[in-house]
Write an enzyme that holds these catalytic residues in place. Sequence first.
Site, PDB file in Angstrom:
ATOM      1  N   ARG A 143       0.848  -1.200   0.000  1.00 26.06           N
ATOM      2  CA  ARG A 143       0.000   0.000   0.000  1.00 26.06           C
ATOM      3  C   ARG A 143       0.880   1.246   0.000  1.00 26.06           C
ATOM      4  O   ARG A 143       2.084   1.149   0.104  1.00 26.06           O
ATOM      5  CB  ARG A 143      -0.946  -0.021   1.203  1.00 26.06           C
ATOM      6  CG  ARG A 143      -0.212  -0.010   2.534  1.00 26.06           C
ATOM      7  CD  ARG A 143      -1.191   0.005   3.706  1.00 26.06           C
ATOM      8  NE  ARG A 143      -0.473  -0.215   4.967  1.00 26.06           N
ATOM      9  CZ  ARG A 143      -1.062  -0.289   6.144  1.00 26.06           C
ATOM     10  NH1 ARG A 143      -2.363  -0.170   6.248  1.00 26.06           N
ATOM     11  NH2 ARG A 143      -0.355  -0.487   7.226  1.00 26.06           N
ATOM     12  N   CYS A 188       2.865   8.533  -5.472  1.00 26.14           N
ATOM     13  CA  CYS A 188       3.684   9.729  -5.242  1.00 26.14           C
ATOM     14  C   CYS A 188       2.747  10.928  -5.093  1.00 26.14           C
ATOM     15  O   CYS A 188       1.834  11.107  -5.914  1.00 26.14           O
ATOM     16  CB  CYS A 188       4.607   9.906  -6.440  1.00 26.14           C
ATOM     17  SG  CYS A 188       5.577  11.410  -6.376  1.00 26.14           S
ATOM     18  N   HIS A 234      -1.896 -10.187  13.109  1.00 25.09           N
ATOM     19  CA  HIS A 234      -2.286  -9.045  13.947  1.00 25.09           C
ATOM     20  C   HIS A 234      -3.524  -9.416  14.759  1.00 25.09           C
ATOM     21  O   HIS A 234      -4.524  -9.872  14.208  1.00 25.09           O
ATOM     22  CB  HIS A 234      -2.599  -7.854  13.041  1.00 25.09           C
ATOM     23  CG  HIS A 234      -2.631  -6.529  13.735  1.00 25.09           C
ATOM     24  ND1 HIS A 234      -3.591  -6.195  14.660  1.00 25.09           N
ATOM     25  CD2 HIS A 234      -1.818  -5.461  13.643  1.00 25.09           C
ATOM     26  CE1 HIS A 234      -3.359  -4.966  15.094  1.00 25.09           C
ATOM     27  NE2 HIS A 234      -2.286  -4.496  14.494  1.00 25.09           N
ATOM     28  N   GLU A 284      -7.118   4.153  15.916  1.00 25.17           N
ATOM     29  CA  GLU A 284      -6.719   2.736  15.998  1.00 25.17           C
ATOM     30  C   GLU A 284      -5.989   2.525  17.320  1.00 25.17           C
ATOM     31  O   GLU A 284      -4.938   3.116  17.545  1.00 25.17           O
ATOM     32  CB  GLU A 284      -5.780   2.365  14.834  1.00 25.17           C
ATOM     33  CG  GLU A 284      -6.405   2.535  13.464  1.00 25.17           C
ATOM     34  CD  GLU A 284      -5.448   2.220  12.318  1.00 25.17           C
ATOM     35  OE1 GLU A 284      -4.397   1.598  12.552  1.00 25.17           O
ATOM     36  OE2 GLU A 284      -5.751   2.615  11.181  1.00 25.17           O
ATOM     37  N   GLU A 332      -3.015   7.221   7.374  1.00 28.81           N
ATOM     38  CA  GLU A 332      -1.649   7.328   7.896  1.00 28.81           C
ATOM     39  C   GLU A 332      -0.643   7.832   6.871  1.00 28.81           C
ATOM     40  O   GLU A 332       0.238   7.083   6.416  1.00 28.81           O
ATOM     41  CB  GLU A 332      -1.191   5.978   8.461  1.00 28.81           C
ATOM     42  CG  GLU A 332      -1.895   5.608   9.736  1.00 28.81           C
ATOM     43  CD  GLU A 332      -1.293   4.383  10.422  1.00 28.81           C
ATOM     44  OE1 GLU A 332      -0.541   3.635   9.770  1.00 28.81           O
ATOM     45  OE2 GLU A 332      -1.576   4.185  11.610  1.00 28.81           O
TER      46      GLU A 332
END
Length: 608
Positions: free
Chosen positions: A104, A108, A365, A314, A143
């Site tokens: 991911r 640019c 996770h 999160e 993020e």
Amino acid sequence: MMQLGVCYYPEHWAESMWAEDAAEMKSLGLSLVRIGEFSWNKLEPKEGTFDFSWLDKVINVLDNAGLKVILGTPSATPPRWILEKFPDLLAYDEQSQPRGFGSRRHYCFSHKGYKLLSGQMASRLSKRYGDHSALYAWQVDNEYGCHDTIRSYSPLAKIAFQNWLSEKYKSITELNRRWGNVFWSMEYDDFGQIDLPNLTVTEPNPSHKMDFYRFSSDQVISWNQVQLKAIRSHSDRPIFHNYMGRITEFDHFKLGEPMEIATWDSYPLGFLEDRSDRSESFKHKYQYTGDPDFQAFHHDLYRGVGKGRWGIMEQQPGPVNWAPYNPEPAPGMVRIWTLEAMAHGAEFVAYFRWRQLPFAQEQMHSALKRSDNRPSEVLKEIHLLRKDINKYSSVQKRKAPVALIFDYESQWAWEVQPQGKDFDYFRLVYDLYCCLRKLGLDIDILPPNGKLLNNYSFILIPGLFSISNELSQALSSYKGEILLGPRTDTKTEDFYIHSDSVSKLMQLPIKLDQVETLRPSETRNIEGVGTFHTWIEKLKVQDEFVPPLIHNQNKTYIGGWPDEKTFISILYTCLDRAGLQPQLQEEGVRLQNGFVIDYEKVSFELLK
Ligand code: GAL
């Protein structure tokens, strides 16, 4: 009252599970669900072929269960067909290599076509869902800066940088003068000759690199604005971005300025292993609880970015998959992290993620539910939280007496020119923050624009690269105590040495004669002041050297990087002058807004 929420990826699970998931979320006491932020290919599997039907259904299922939705725009994961459409989409690393497809954040920020396309996707989403009664807020992208993705060394970034420079300097002669290109015959005849500051034989001109860092930050801000505008044209719900821990490559204050809320993603154990400068013994001690100050620092920072409104988008619920070591949080710790955020004024805390995935990159996770849908242990803690939050809901927010100034440009400046390997701006500010916390103080973190200073009795400005006129004016009328240095205001904005820095700040005839940086094994004891490491300034009055701790009226200047004991003793003096009563806390104990958080005992309670 603070709300709880969760990050949910309905596109990974059978539709038949959604209603049960939603009912279970509701019965757990959750009220917010974030969805959508990586789902571009589900929404538009082929260029121009859209499928919103699944998202319509999910939002209705969540709405019917009485849950509110945070909808993410999916621009962090451009699907493969977008790369076919825009083969020059990829960001480039510092070695000028394209960063490939298959994870991911591969785009640019200087790609105009993708920026436009992301705006159009945001606009479509906003048109469709912008006034849905279940919509709580928007998250733009995901993020920025994660996986080192702010600075791209692509051919497109080079052209955009040249244009940015031409806007800033207007003439190449001006750029040559302000960068000091007479050195090493580096003058340019034309903006089109300027490369990105990578792959030079030895270090590039610091002004060149600093401008590239400023440009890279501006590119993210302008990227974000396109989606903000697109969302705003159809929706009046609040918009935010989810920031991260210790990401400093873009100016969060500037990016956050036009948004109503700030949020961040808090992974206390992951961060301790992955991005902390703490010693091995410290990491060992806090491996199951996290650093007692790291979360707090970011809560206070992003509260400033969000102008008061902020949340955790999160929250780590158990072991993560991405740090070098991934222990399980101590029993009760997820609850403590949640309550700690509440003590810092969070509007919501959402856990990442609802159910562990059995496939792809994040299969290891943890989540609130296991991949076979069994509940995780942590659900017991989350069950308790509604009661806790209720119980503390009447506690009034107190005003922090102390403000610490944090400046992203200063981080870039001292990265560009550390002078000693260990001089790191974040660490310097963080050191001071931790000392203030050990003294039991509540802290606000402010941008370096001079606003709001009069709300505080004590302002700290460590390592600020260059003091702007607005901050300088605000400081001259400020009546409280000020702590400056080391390295504060030692450069002009153009990265020239500011030879009057200390004398101007302190209004005393003091000259900064020389600086010295020390290897990690070296410290320097200075009589009457204490112990310094990393950075020492030699200060002179006329021809006499003076100790690197100077006081005049309401200002104190430290000409070096003190160890913790010395910092604390300097702080005691300043706090006393400011009329504040610090109280040294026991190991692992921190206070916030009248609550006591004990990282060793894993406890949270109201101060008696
Ligand atoms: C965050 C990211 C999430 C997920 C999570 C895993 O940095 O926003 O998408 O990858 O980490 O801990």
